[in-house]
Write a protein that holds these residues in place. Structure first.
Motif, PDB file in Angstrom:
ATOM      1  N   LEU A   1       0.835  -1.202   0.000  1.00  0.00           N
ATOM      2  CA  LEU A   1       0.000   0.000   0.000  1.00  0.00           C
ATOM      3  C   LEU A   1       0.870   1.253   0.000  1.00  0.00           C
ATOM      4  CD1 LEU A   1      -2.828   1.328   0.270  1.00  0.00           C
ATOM      5  CD2 LEU A   1      -2.485   1.212   2.748  1.00  0.00           C
ATOM      6  N   ALA A   2       1.876   1.285   0.853  1.00  0.00           N
ATOM      7  CA  ALA A   2       2.758   2.455   0.924  1.00  0.00           C
ATOM      8  C   ALA A   2       3.467   2.681  -0.405  1.00  0.00           C
ATOM      9  CB  ALA A   2       3.771   2.283   2.059  1.00  0.00           C
ATOM     10  N   ARG A   3       3.954   1.605  -1.016  1.00  0.00           N
ATOM     11  CA  ARG A   3       4.607   1.740  -2.334  1.00  0.00           C
ATOM     12  C   ARG A   3       3.631   2.308  -3.358  1.00  0.00           C
ATOM     13  NH1 ARG A   3       6.219  -3.627  -1.372  1.00  0.00           N
ATOM     14  NH2 ARG A   3       8.298  -3.695  -0.472  1.00  0.00           N
ATOM     15  N   GLY A   4       2.412   1.804  -3.355  1.00  0.00           N
ATOM     16  CA  GLY A   4       1.413   2.257  -4.309  1.00  0.00           C
ATOM     17  C   GLY A   4       1.023   3.710  -4.126  1.00  0.00           C
ATOM     18  N   LEU A   5       0.942   4.142  -2.867  1.00  0.00           N
ATOM     19  CA  LEU A   5       0.536   5.518  -2.584  1.00  0.00           C
ATOM     20  C   LEU A   5       1.699   6.508  -2.630  1.00  0.00           C
ATOM     21  CD1 LEU A   5      -2.033   4.921   0.289  1.00  0.00           C
ATOM     22  CD2 LEU A   5      -2.485   5.381  -2.132  1.00  0.00           C
ATOM     23  N   ALA A   6       2.910   6.002  -2.664  1.00  0.00           N
ATOM     24  CA  ALA A   6       4.084   6.883  -2.709  1.00  0.00           C
ATOM     25  C   ALA A   6       4.260   7.498  -4.089  1.00  0.00           C
ATOM     26  CB  ALA A   6       5.344   6.129  -2.294  1.00  0.00           C
ATOM     27  N   GLY A   7       3.471   7.066  -5.034  1.00  0.00           N
ATOM     28  CA  GLY A   7       3.523   7.669  -6.361  1.00  0.00           C
ATOM     29  C   GLY A   7       4.436   6.915  -7.287  1.00  0.00           C
ATOM     30  N   GLY A   8       4.468   7.397  -8.499  1.00  0.00           N
ATOM     31  CA  GLY A   8       5.299   6.763  -9.509  1.00  0.00           C
ATOM     32  C   GLY A   8       6.769   7.029  -9.282  1.00  0.00           C
ATOM     33  N   GLY A   9       7.552   6.425 -10.093  1.00  0.00           N
ATOM     34  CA  GLY A   9       8.990   6.619 -10.007  1.00  0.00           C
ATOM     35  C   GLY A   9       9.630   5.741  -8.955  1.00  0.00           C
ATOM     36  N   SER A  10      10.805   6.100  -8.622  1.00  0.00           N
ATOM     37  CA  SER A  10      11.600   5.318  -7.681  1.00  0.00           C
ATOM     38  C   SER A  10      11.218   5.650  -6.241  1.00  0.00           C
ATOM     39  CB  SER A  10      13.082   5.626  -7.910  1.00  0.00           C
ATOM     40  OG  SER A  10      13.862   4.988  -6.940  1.00  0.00           O
ATOM     41  N   THR A  11      10.981   4.625  -5.451  1.00  0.00           N
ATOM     42  CA  THR A  11      10.686   4.848  -4.043  1.00  0.00           C
ATOM     43  C   THR A  11      11.865   4.405  -3.199  1.00  0.00           C
ATOM     44  OG1 THR A  11       9.624   2.693  -3.792  1.00  0.00           O
ATOM     45  CG2 THR A  11       8.193   4.566  -4.327  1.00  0.00           C
ATOM     46  N   ALA A  12      11.908   4.921  -1.997  1.00  0.00           N
ATOM     47  CA  ALA A  12      12.918   4.489  -1.035  1.00  0.00           C
ATOM     48  C   ALA A  12      12.701   3.010  -0.734  1.00  0.00           C
ATOM     49  CB  ALA A  12      12.811   5.332   0.234  1.00  0.00           C
ATOM     50  N   PRO A  13      13.726   2.344  -0.263  1.00  0.00           N
ATOM     51  CA  PRO A  13      13.562   0.922   0.034  1.00  0.00           C
ATOM     52  C   PRO A  13      12.662   0.697   1.247  1.00  0.00           C
ATOM     53  CG  PRO A  13      15.753   1.666   0.682  1.00  0.00           C
ATOM     54  CD  PRO A  13      15.095   2.813  -0.031  1.00  0.00           C
ATOM     55  N   VAL A  14      11.756  -0.253   1.127  1.00  0.00           N
ATOM     56  CA  VAL A  14      10.852  -0.616   2.213  1.00  0.00           C
ATOM     57  C   VAL A  14      10.786  -2.132   2.271  1.00  0.00           C
ATOM     58  CG1 VAL A  14       8.796  -0.421   0.750  1.00  0.00           C
ATOM     59  CG2 VAL A  14       8.550  -0.279   3.214  1.00  0.00           C
ATOM     60  N   ALA A  15      10.815  -2.665   3.496  1.00  0.00           N
ATOM     61  CA  ALA A  15      10.758  -4.110   3.681  1.00  0.00           C
ATOM     62  C   ALA A  15       9.793  -4.448   4.799  1.00  0.00           C
ATOM     63  CB  ALA A  15      12.143  -4.666   4.001  1.00  0.00           C
ATOM     64  N   ALA A  16       9.122  -5.567   4.625  1.00  0.00           N
ATOM     65  CA  ALA A  16       8.197  -6.063   5.636  1.00  0.00           C
ATOM     66  C   ALA A  16       8.918  -7.092   6.501  1.00  0.00           C
ATOM     67  CB  ALA A  16       6.997  -6.705   4.958  1.00  0.00           C
ATOM     68  N   ALA A  17       8.666  -7.009   7.798  1.00  0.00           N
ATOM     69  CA  ALA A  17       9.211  -7.991   8.745  1.00  0.00           C
ATOM     70  C   ALA A  17       8.055  -8.444   9.618  1.00  0.00           C
ATOM     71  CB  ALA A  17      10.331  -7.370   9.579  1.00  0.00           C
ATOM     72  N   GLY A  18       7.267  -9.370   9.083  1.00  0.00           N
ATOM     73  CA  GLY A  18       6.066  -9.779   9.797  1.00  0.00           C
ATOM     74  C   GLY A  18       6.039 -11.244  10.121  1.00  0.00           C
ATOM     75  N   GLY A  19       5.482 -11.545  11.279  1.00  0.00           N
ATOM     76  CA  GLY A  19       5.266 -12.925  11.681  1.00  0.00           C
ATOM     77  C   GLY A  19       6.537 -13.662  12.038  1.00  0.00           C
ATOM     78  N   LEU A  20       6.333 -14.920  12.365  1.00  0.00           N
ATOM     79  CA  LEU A  20       7.445 -15.802  12.730  1.00  0.00           C
ATOM     80  C   LEU A  20       7.894 -16.610  11.517  1.00  0.00           C
ATOM     81  CD1 LEU A  20       6.096 -17.082  16.180  1.00  0.00           C
ATOM     82  CD2 LEU A  20       7.804 -15.287  15.750  1.00  0.00           C
ATOM     83  N   PRO A  21       9.108 -17.151  11.545  1.00  0.00           N
ATOM     84  CA  PRO A  21       9.606 -17.914  10.393  1.00  0.00           C
ATOM     85  C   PRO A  21       8.707 -19.077   9.974  1.00  0.00           C
ATOM     86  CG  PRO A  21      11.414 -17.387  11.848  1.00  0.00           C
ATOM     87  CD  PRO A  21      10.148 -16.964  12.562  1.00  0.00           C
ATOM     88  N   ASP A  22       7.958 -19.659  10.913  1.00  0.00           N
ATOM     89  CA  ASP A  22       7.075 -20.782  10.569  1.00  0.00           C
ATOM     90  C   ASP A  22       5.717 -20.323  10.053  1.00  0.00           C
ATOM     91  OD1 ASP A  22       5.755 -19.899  12.843  1.00  0.00           O
ATOM     92  OD2 ASP A  22       5.974 -21.795  13.942  1.00  0.00           O
ATOM     93  N   GLY A  23       5.531 -19.006   9.898  1.00  0.00           N
ATOM     94  CA  GLY A  23       4.286 -18.465   9.386  1.00  0.00           C
ATOM     95  C   GLY A  23       3.278 -18.092  10.457  1.00  0.00           C
ATOM     96  N   ALA A  24       3.581 -18.409  11.697  1.00  0.00           N
ATOM     97  CA  ALA A  24       2.673 -18.083  12.790  1.00  0.00           C
ATOM     98  C   ALA A  24       2.732 -16.591  13.101  1.00  0.00           C
ATOM     99  CB  ALA A  24       3.046 -18.882  14.043  1.00  0.00           C
ATOM    100  N   LEU A  25       1.716 -16.134  13.838  1.00  0.00           N
ATOM    101  CA  LEU A  25       1.715 -14.758  14.307  1.00  0.00           C
ATOM    102  C   LEU A  25       2.793 -14.583  15.367  1.00  0.00           C
ATOM    103  CD1 LEU A  25      -2.110 -14.094  14.735  1.00  0.00           C
ATOM    104  CD2 LEU A  25      -0.641 -13.347  12.858  1.00  0.00           C
ATOM    105  N   GLY A  26       3.448 -13.441  15.353  1.00  0.00           N
ATOM    106  CA  GLY A  26       4.487 -13.148  16.341  1.00  0.00           C
ATOM    107  C   GLY A  26       5.498 -12.188  15.777  1.00  0.00           C
ATOM    108  N   THR A  27       6.527 -11.935  16.567  1.00  0.00           N
ATOM    109  CA  THR A  27       7.571 -10.996  16.167  1.00  0.00           C
ATOM    110  C   THR A  27       8.906 -11.724  16.146  1.00  0.00           C
ATOM    111  OG1 THR A  27       6.335  -9.231  17.252  1.00  0.00           O
ATOM    112  CG2 THR A  27       8.618  -8.764  16.668  1.00  0.00           C
TER     113      THR A  27
END
Length: 134
Positions: A23-49
């Motif tokens: 969503l942030a990438r889409g709303l940031a407009g066209g062109g080059s955006t700053a790097p953004v990465a998601a860090a969600g959930g646990l490695p096994d796919g469960a909810l957590g940090t």
């Protein structure tokens, strides 16, 4: 290296983190955006940090201008604070940003993409608390 502030979105859910990043990438407009990465959930796919996912994401977006970490709630805040206190796993210039998760992510990415420094990115994200929806 991009030379722009990187953004990491830390959520208890991989789907939420990924979706907010998209969503942030889409709303940031066209062109080059700053790097953004998601860090969600646990490695096994469960909810957590996952500290490993946060560190990996922060290193991936680090372009030397700092990394703004936005978090959803609870243990995500505590995990990022612990990583910052340790001082050796996150890139230099990493900062926890007190901001609403969705609106803050959009404001942070727009500002970082426009070349704002870490202070400007943090301020823009935090200012999202004042956005009125009425």
């Amino acid at each position: 290296m991009t030379g722009r502030v990187g953004i990491v979105l830390v959520s208890h859910s991989a789907a939420v983190a990924d979706s907010v990043a998209a969503l942030a990438r889409g709303l940031a407009g066209g062109g080059s955006t700053a790097p953004v990465a998601a860090a969600g959930g646990l490695p096994d796919g469960a909810l957590g940090t996952s500290s490993e996912r946060i560190v990996e994401a922060a290193r991936a977006v680090d372009g030397g201008a700092g990394v703004a970490l936005l978090v959803d709630l609870g243990s995500a805040v505590l995990t990022v604070k612990a990583l910052l206190a340790e001082g050796d796993e996150l890139p230099e210039g990493a900062r926890l940003v007190d901001a609403p998760f969705v609106e803050g992510a959009v404001a942070a990415l727009v500002t970082a993409s426009a070349g704002g420094d870490l202070d400007a990115v943090s301020a823009a994200a935090a200012e999202a608390y004042t956005y009125r929806k009425e």
